[in-house]
Design an enzyme around this catalytic site. Sequence first.
Site, PDB file in Angstrom:
ATOM      1  N   ASP A  70     -33.007  43.626  16.048  1.00 39.83           N
ATOM      2  CA  ASP A  70     -32.266  44.549  15.193  1.00 39.83           C
ATOM      3  C   ASP A  70     -32.020  45.819  16.014  1.00 39.83           C
ATOM      4  O   ASP A  70     -32.577  46.007  17.102  1.00 39.83           O
ATOM      5  CB  ASP A  70     -33.018  44.845  13.890  1.00 39.83           C
ATOM      6  CG  ASP A  70     -32.051  45.342  12.804  1.00 39.83           C
ATOM      7  OD1 ASP A  70     -30.911  45.718  13.137  1.00 39.83           O
ATOM      8  OD2 ASP A  70     -32.440  45.365  11.625  1.00 39.83           O
TER       9      ASP A  70
HETATM   10  C1  BGC Z   1     -29.608  46.793  10.254  1.00 41.74           C
HETATM   11  C2  BGC Z   1     -29.035  45.421  10.469  1.00 41.74           C
HETATM   12  C3  BGC Z   1     -27.625  45.519  10.988  1.00 41.74           C
HETATM   13  C4  BGC Z   1     -27.637  46.338  12.272  1.00 41.74           C
HETATM   14  C5  BGC Z   1     -26.288  46.469  12.928  1.00 41.74           C
HETATM   15  C6  BGC Z   1     -29.425  47.672  11.470  1.00 41.74           C
HETATM   16  O1  BGC Z   1     -29.744  48.997  11.179  1.00 41.74           O
HETATM   17  O2  BGC Z   1     -30.965  46.678   9.909  1.00 41.74           O
HETATM   18  O3  BGC Z   1     -29.077  44.692   9.258  1.00 41.74           O
HETATM   19  O4  BGC Z   1     -27.086  44.254  11.199  1.00 41.74           O
HETATM   20  O5  BGC Z   1     -28.119  47.623  11.962  1.00 41.74           O
HETATM   21  O6  BGC Z   1     -25.452  47.297  12.234  1.00 41.74           O
END
Ligand code: BGC
Length: 746
Positions: free
Chosen positions: A281
């Site tokens: 993530d």
């Molecule tokens: C979130 C993810 C997301 C990623 C990209 C993160 O802060 O937890 O779910 O896909 O950002 O935007």
Amino acid sequence: MKIRILSLIAGIGLLAGCSANSTHNADPVEEKINSMLSGMTLEEKIGQMQQVNDGFFGDDEATKQAIREGKVGSFLNMVDAKRVAEFQRVALEESKHGIPLLFGRDVIHGFRTIFPIPLGMASSWEPDLAEKAMRIAAVEASSMGINWTFAPMMDVTWDPRWGRIAESCGEDPLLAAEFAAAMVKGFQGDLSDPTAVAACAKHFVGYGMSEAGRDYNTTYIPEPLLRNVHLRPFKAAADAGVLTFMSAFNDLNGVPTSGNEFTLKQILRDEWDYKGMVVSDWGSIPEMINHGFAADTKQAAEIAAKAGVDMEMATTCYAENLKTLVEEGVITETQIDNYVGNILRVKQDMGLFEKPYDNHVSTDTILAPTHLEVSREVARKSMVLLKNKGNTLPISKSIRSLAVIGPLSDAGRDQLGTWIFDGQGEDSTTPKEAFEKILGSRMNYAEGLEYSRDKSTKGFAKAIAAAKRSDAIIFFAGEESILSGEANARGIIDLPGVQTELITELKKTGKPLILVVMAGRPLGIGAEMDMADAVLYAWHPGTMAGPAITDLVFGDYSPSGKLPVTFVKGAGQIPFYYYRKNTGRPATENDVTYIDDIPRNSKQLSLGFKSMHIDYGITPLLPFGFGLSYTEFEYNNLKLSAHEISADGTIFVSADIKNVGNYEAEEIVQLYIRDKVGSITRPIKELKGFKKINLKPGNEKTVNFELKAEDLQFFNGKEYVIEPGDFYIWIGPNSEEGLQDTFVLK
Ligand code: BGC
């Protein structure tokens, strides 16, 4: 005696044609990957493991140069078909190995045509509909060059304080698993098609259990709970061929999930034999420093790489440290080859080496009428009728006048909900617009409150006047989209601002009062439900909220949604979920003494030594699976093909469902079991199946379920078992009601 299921990897069923999970010996794809790897330098391999945000390298020229030099494997948030095509051209034609790029984006519940938030979609209990919706999302997103979405999110959660409950499919592992698989199929479609978008099973794993619902918080999940609940949707997604996984932010039992060998290696790779790729993530690798699990970015890179995170999102621990770690012999180049192989395999599976890079589908598909029609259908089916006193709803289109009031009545952007990078408020049809279209000047509109948190009462007088002039009031209550979603946790889950005060004033007019609630979570709306004559829970319904609501309010369709999550009476009751354990001291309603009934100076030591709250009692506000209709359904004749089932057997269970009301409507029929005694304690109810049927007034249908012994399997802390013993079984309209029988597993 316990019967042991094959192994820990029980239940692995590989889908034909799903190369993310296929074997690779002498496979031409694997041969191609190996030959590519053998020509790549270590730096180029590490470049493939890097995903960066648009603009990371500077302007477009600098970006192209970085692509030529093989410094990047994927971009996120680049949403421009022309630029994407140009960068892909550079990758394919001007970089040394001609390796294409993945372009990722959070397309969570629609691209420009926005569907209900996932929690809303799950309320339809119709995974096929979610598949259809996500196919549309993929068609629109791919027209802008996107070939990878960070969806579906399949975190199971019990906590409405957690803002990301909006992105989830609720509290039940079976429902979440069915939706996860359907959404994966929708996004990915046929991988050879230019509209295919690689899906991502996120967030692996346990993130939905963040303590107190505070985002990014610690999680403690014992292995039986992890396996029996939280892993199940991920397994379903893997079986459905999901091409990528995302490791999460949370610390799971002391080990952050982006550096967790148990989940990423043992479960995902060894037990499930998953061959797709894992992306971290955003920043979750260096966050292991804050977690107190890594001393610096070098150690964070080592931990994540050893656990099996193939690609780093947004941050650069890998790019800065992996080469040194290999040179120092901490990580082997063979390990790196494995990770890069996983990435190249996804690019292969997506056909990116062959697909013309500028062959994006026409952007005419964006907001196409057919897309809007599906959005309206999904929205209609996602709304849950919670109360309907004396058939307040539906109302007649020839009503003399209707007051339309409330902070969510004309909030084009807020009705879309969280995670809508590309959705636009201007594309929305709001309730105000939809009611006006039907009623014209018979609609008396007054916003009342400018937004959900508004604390000003300056709009009250106009709203009350509009209500007094009307035959009925419809009040659009709820939460703005910013109050749910990532990082947007609430400790108080009531209606924000002075909405309750305005509802109280409107109630005083004595006019029929209908509440439509748009929110990203199940709110504590007990007091408001008491005041209202009818309550329709609409979640954040998306672009077509307005027409979907008028479809239901005027009775063109009957509401059919059912809750994918328990509604609590207030935040103090959390966690409260239907498959809770029984405890050693279960209480019945008769056991409860409520706080106001306790005599002053009571000499009693306790109010009965039972498991209960003296204020909330023992029941939630509304149970999982609950939802009303404009008609009524009668459940009769629960039949079991046998009352004994062998360890490899099946029983067929059926019930007759009759529409005994006056409306044609859909009903979601639910099958539950309870395993009475287990080698570890078992939940008081578990959903084992559901079916949606449509019935005309007076009609009856027999609804059949097949229950296999393997559906009764669970992980008991040591192994997966199917244990002989007695079971209760129910077919019913929700998790609290239904026809009951018993059977024995021999
Ligand atoms: C979130 C993810 C997301 C990623 C990209 C993160 O802060 O937890 O779910 O896909 O950002 O935007």
